[in-house]
Design a protein around this motif. Structure first.
Motif, short mmCIF file in Angstrom:
data_model
loop_
_atom_site.label_atom_id
_atom_site.label_comp_id
_atom_site.label_asym_id
_atom_site.label_seq_id
_atom_site.Cartn_x
_atom_site.Cartn_y
_atom_site.Cartn_z
N ASP A 180 0.83 -1.20 0.00
CA ASP A 180 0.00 0.00 0.00
C ASP A 180 0.87 1.25 0.00
OD1 ASP A 180 -2.36 -1.50 0.09
OD2 ASP A 180 -2.30 -1.61 2.28
N VAL A 181 1.94 1.22 0.81
CA VAL A 181 2.84 2.36 0.93
C VAL A 181 4.28 1.86 0.85
CG1 VAL A 181 3.61 4.29 2.38
CG2 VAL A 181 1.20 3.58 2.44
N ILE A 182 5.08 2.52 0.05
CA ILE A 182 6.52 2.27 0.05
C ILE A 182 7.22 3.51 0.58
CG2 ILE A 182 8.58 1.95 -1.38
CD1 ILE A 182 7.02 0.09 -3.17
N ILE A 183 8.03 3.30 1.61
CA ILE A 183 8.86 4.36 2.18
C ILE A 183 10.26 4.21 1.62
CG2 ILE A 183 9.85 5.27 4.33
CD1 ILE A 183 7.39 4.01 5.78
N LEU B 54 15.65 3.45 -9.01
CA LEU B 54 16.15 4.12 -10.22
C LEU B 54 15.06 4.93 -10.90
CD1 LEU B 54 18.16 1.12 -11.75
CD2 LEU B 54 19.03 2.94 -10.25
N GLU B 55 13.86 4.35 -11.01
CA GLU B 55 12.76 4.99 -11.73
C GLU B 55 11.46 4.78 -10.96
OE1 GLU B 55 12.64 3.14 -15.54
OE2 GLU B 55 14.61 3.88 -16.17
N ALA B 56 10.56 5.73 -11.13
CA ALA B 56 9.22 5.62 -10.54
C ALA B 56 8.21 6.14 -11.54
CB ALA B 56 9.14 6.41 -9.23
N ASN B 57 7.24 5.30 -11.90
CA ASN B 57 6.22 5.70 -12.88
C ASN B 57 4.83 5.57 -12.27
OD1 ASN B 57 5.28 6.38 -15.66
ND2 ASN B 57 4.31 4.37 -15.45
N TRP B 58 4.05 6.64 -12.38
CA TRP B 58 2.67 6.63 -11.89
C TRP B 58 1.72 6.30 -13.02
CZ3 TRP B 58 -0.34 6.47 -7.77
CH2 TRP B 58 -1.68 6.83 -7.89
N ASP B 59 0.82 5.35 -12.74
CA ASP B 59 -0.21 4.96 -13.69
C ASP B 59 -1.55 5.42 -13.13
OD1 ASP B 59 -2.31 3.45 -14.99
OD2 ASP B 59 -0.75 2.13 -15.78
N THR B 60 -2.16 6.43 -13.77
CA THR B 60 -3.41 6.99 -13.26
C THR B 60 -4.56 6.00 -13.32
OG1 THR B 60 -2.74 9.24 -13.87
CG2 THR B 60 -5.09 8.85 -13.57
N GLU B 61 -4.60 5.19 -14.36
CA GLU B 61 -5.69 4.23 -14.49
C GLU B 61 -5.64 3.19 -13.37
OE1 GLU B 61 -7.48 1.00 -17.72
OE2 GLU B 61 -5.93 2.45 -18.32
N TRP C 19 1.97 3.38 -8.29
CA TRP C 19 3.37 3.67 -8.60
C TRP C 19 4.08 2.35 -8.90
CZ3 TRP C 19 5.59 8.13 -9.65
CH2 TRP C 19 5.07 9.33 -9.11
N THR C 20 4.90 2.35 -9.94
CA THR C 20 5.76 1.20 -10.23
C THR C 20 7.21 1.66 -10.15
OG1 THR C 20 4.12 0.17 -11.67
CG2 THR C 20 6.39 -0.56 -11.92
N LEU C 21 7.98 0.98 -9.31
CA LEU C 21 9.37 1.36 -9.07
C LEU C 21 10.32 0.35 -9.69
CD1 LEU C 21 9.24 2.29 -5.26
CD2 LEU C 21 8.58 3.68 -7.22
N THR C 22 11.31 0.85 -10.39
CA THR C 22 12.40 0.01 -10.88
C THR C 22 13.55 0.16 -9.89
OG1 THR C 22 11.73 0.40 -13.17
CG2 THR C 22 13.95 -0.46 -12.80
N VAL C 23 13.95 -0.96 -9.30
CA VAL C 23 14.89 -0.93 -8.17
C VAL C 23 16.07 -1.85 -8.45
CG1 VAL C 23 15.15 -1.36 -5.69
CG2 VAL C 23 12.98 -0.48 -6.58
N GLY D 77 20.71 -7.60 -9.62
CA GLY D 77 19.97 -7.15 -10.78
C GLY D 77 18.85 -6.19 -10.41
N VAL D 78 17.82 -6.15 -11.25
CA VAL D 78 16.74 -5.18 -11.08
C VAL D 78 15.45 -5.89 -10.68
CG1 VAL D 78 15.29 -3.51 -12.31
CG2 VAL D 78 17.75 -3.53 -12.69
N LYS D 79 14.71 -5.25 -9.77
CA LYS D 79 13.43 -5.77 -9.31
C LYS D 79 12.37 -4.69 -9.46
CE LYS D 79 11.19 -7.96 -5.32
NZ LYS D 79 11.38 -8.50 -3.95
N THR D 80 11.13 -5.09 -9.63
CA THR D 80 10.03 -4.15 -9.75
C THR D 80 9.14 -4.23 -8.53
OG1 THR D 80 10.02 -4.31 -12.16
CG2 THR D 80 8.04 -3.46 -11.12
N TYR D 81 8.86 -3.06 -7.94
CA TYR D 81 7.90 -2.95 -6.84
C TYR D 81 6.76 -2.05 -7.31
CZ TYR D 81 11.55 -4.59 -3.57
OH TYR D 81 12.50 -5.30 -2.92
N SER D 82 5.61 -2.19 -6.67
CA SER D 82 4.53 -1.26 -6.93
C SER D 82 3.84 -0.92 -5.61
CB SER D 82 3.53 -1.82 -7.94
OG SER D 82 2.97 -3.02 -7.47
N CYS D 83 3.18 0.24 -5.60
CA CYS D 83 2.49 0.69 -4.40
C CYS D 83 1.44 1.72 -4.81
CB CYS D 83 3.47 1.31 -3.40
SG CYS D 83 4.27 2.83 -3.97
N ASN D 84 0.57 2.02 -3.87
CA ASN D 84 -0.42 3.07 -4.10
C ASN D 84 0.13 4.43 -3.70
OD1 ASN D 84 -2.92 4.61 -2.39
ND2 ASN D 84 -3.30 4.11 -4.53
#
Length: 499
Positions: free
Chosen positions: A19-22, A117-124, A128-132, A138-145
């Motif tokens: 729900d929340v990423i700090i 590294l990156e954070a993209n907001w998807d309004t639909e 938030w999708t984070l590239t970490v 390597g790289v992992k993807t997280y998402s949060c509201n």
């Protein structure tokens, strides 16, 4: 989509959504986690920390003598009493923070070596999708509201060092305190520290007497606040067996009242405050060392941060002759030291560039909104917490005069209240936007240079958002106003658009 819960350790339940990423597990991130657990217990969360351990500055900085330049009664948390001397070493602060995360069961929520590294907001999707980047894995993807930025405001990977002429010619070692080499031996070496802020004021007394000689080279004088490293009211209350949490709060309020008076005097009675600072300096320097030219700044007190000198240790090192101060400008580095504009030369085996740090906005992360790049410097700061056109994101930017933590706590309360307000409204998105009556506001800098003009801010203020001339678009850096204003914020004033 699986939702992580707070009922089991993350290692057992985490997928990639919370729900929340700090972002950040330093002073602000730990505080955010505490408040989130307390006020929004139903929300899942994690803390993503770039380093291999918690603590932020207190973990990454290893230079000699590193200590707080704010008292721990205000720099520490309201919810965790501080029981030692006001000014503390990095080791003491790290122990305190580790006690905090263990007592509040926060450690299981922290994931280390996670560089966003990156954070993209998807309004639909309202996500938030984070590239970490995860260590060497390597790289992992997280998402949060909701994204809560608690990563601080400067770049940990490198400090600021000016382009000194002739630096390549110097045969000794040049060190920035932010990247202090492990086990560096400076015994019997002549050391020059460039700078006179809090870092220099810490390094010089810590190294004095252990090296051959140490010189603080400053372009212009700085105000130093020299005082004993104790709070008399605390010592008295301890004698009376007052509970620790009471002592902590009484000390905190006493210090805040004193700081408020110092700030007031810096604007209304600068000459009187200046003389009081000089008087304290004379008590430690003695009568044989003049204040002029090395300790008499030309600007009014508090226009830049006051460097706190616990027990007058910097002045005592100078008085003993283990350290000295030179006020001059650098002409060039040479093989053996530094040539000065005055024609003098400083011999050096080691040059330490305590010249500040590099400001970074939102952790140098690339932000996009629905695939379109978001330029932070184009935004308007909503009480210095939220930002126009940037959905579901808060940033903790603390105080420059009062302890950072005092604003961290105000922001934490505000964010939790906002999250609960969204829940009550059935909204999953909030974005600040200017009202029609706000569109004629003058574009003012995030921090007013007439109020505070430290070099690191002035160098990179173009990276920061704008503020206006009316609430909630004002970030006044004044705790004594914000402590009443932020808790009373109207979440339905037309500047917060909910969806």
């Amino acid at each position: 989509m699986n939702i992580a819960t707070t009922s089991k350790p993350i290692a057992e339940t985490a997928t990639d959504y919370f729900d929340v990423i700090i972002v950040g597990a330093g002073i602000s991130g730990i505080n955010a986690a505490y408040h989130l657990q307390k006020s929004c217990p139903e929300r899942s969360f994690t803390l993503l920390e770039t380093q291999d351990d918690l603590g932020g500055t207190w973990h990454t900085h290893k230079y000699p003598g590193i200590r707080s330049d704010s008292d721990l009664f205000t720099f520490g948390y309201k919810w965790k009493p501080w029981t030692n001397a006001p000014i503390a070493s990095a080791g003491e602060i790290l122990k305190y923070l580790n006690d905090c995360v263990d007592e509040q069961d926060i450690r299981r929520h922290i994931q280390f070596k996670q560089k966003v590294l990156e954070a993209n907001w998807d309004t639909e999707q309202k996500t938030w999708t984070l590239t970490v980047e995860v260590g060497d894995e390597g790289v992992k993807t997280y998402s949060c509201n909701f994204l809560w930025m608690c990563q601080g405001y400067y770049r940990h990977s490198e400090g600021y060092t000016p382009d000194f002429p002739g630096a390549d010619n110097f045969k000794g070692k040049i060190i920035h305190p932010q990247t202090w080499p492990e086990d560096f031996d400076y015994t019997d070496k002549n050391v020059v520290v460039i700078g006179s802020g809090a870092t220099a004021a810490t390094l010089v007394p810590a190294m004095a007497g252990k090296c051959k000689h140490i010189t603080m080279l400053q372009r212009s004088p700085t105000y130093f606040a020299a005082r004993p490293n104790r709070e008399d009211i605390v010592e008295k209350l301890k004698e009376l067996d007052i509970p620790e949490e009471w002592i902590h709060e009484i000390a905190r309020q006493s210090i805040l009242k004193e700081q408020k008076e110092v700030t007031r005097r810096s604007f209304e009675e600068p000459e009187g405050l200046k003389e009081d600072l000089f008087k304290a300096a004379r008590q430690y320097l003695g009568d044989d060392i003049p204040l002029d030219p090395h300790f008499t700044p030309s600007y009014r007190p508090w226009r830049q941060r006051l460097a706190l000198i616990p027990d007058g240790d910097l002045f005592l090192a100078i008085r003993r002759g283990d350290a000295s101060v030179v006020t001059d400008q650098i002409e060039q580095f040479t093989e053996t030291g530094i040539d000065l504009k005055s024609g003098a030369h400083l011999d050096a085996d080691v040059i330490i560039t305590a010249t500040g740090f590099n400001l970074c906005a939102l952790g140098d992360i690339d932000f996009t909104i629905d695939g379109k790049a978001y330029h932070f410097s184009d935004s308007w700061a909503h009480r210095g917490i939220l930002f126009s056109g940037l959905p579901n994101l808060a940033w903790v930017f603390g105080y420059l005069r009062t302890s950072w933590t005092m604003r961290s706590e105000l922001v934490s309360d505000f964010v939790c209240r906002l999250l609960n307000h969204m829940k009550d409204k059935g909204a999953s998105m909030v974005v600040p936007e200017l009202r029609p009556e706000d569109k004629d506001m003058p574009e003012l800098p995030f921090v007013d240079p007439e109020n505070f003009n430290a070099g690191y801010l002035m160098r990179d203020m173009h990276l920061m958002p704008k503020q206006g001339d009316r609430q909630p678009w004002v970030f006044n850096q004044d705790y004594y106003q914000e402590k009443d204003q932020i808790p009373a914020t109207d979440l339905e004033d037309g500047t917060l658009i909910y969806k």
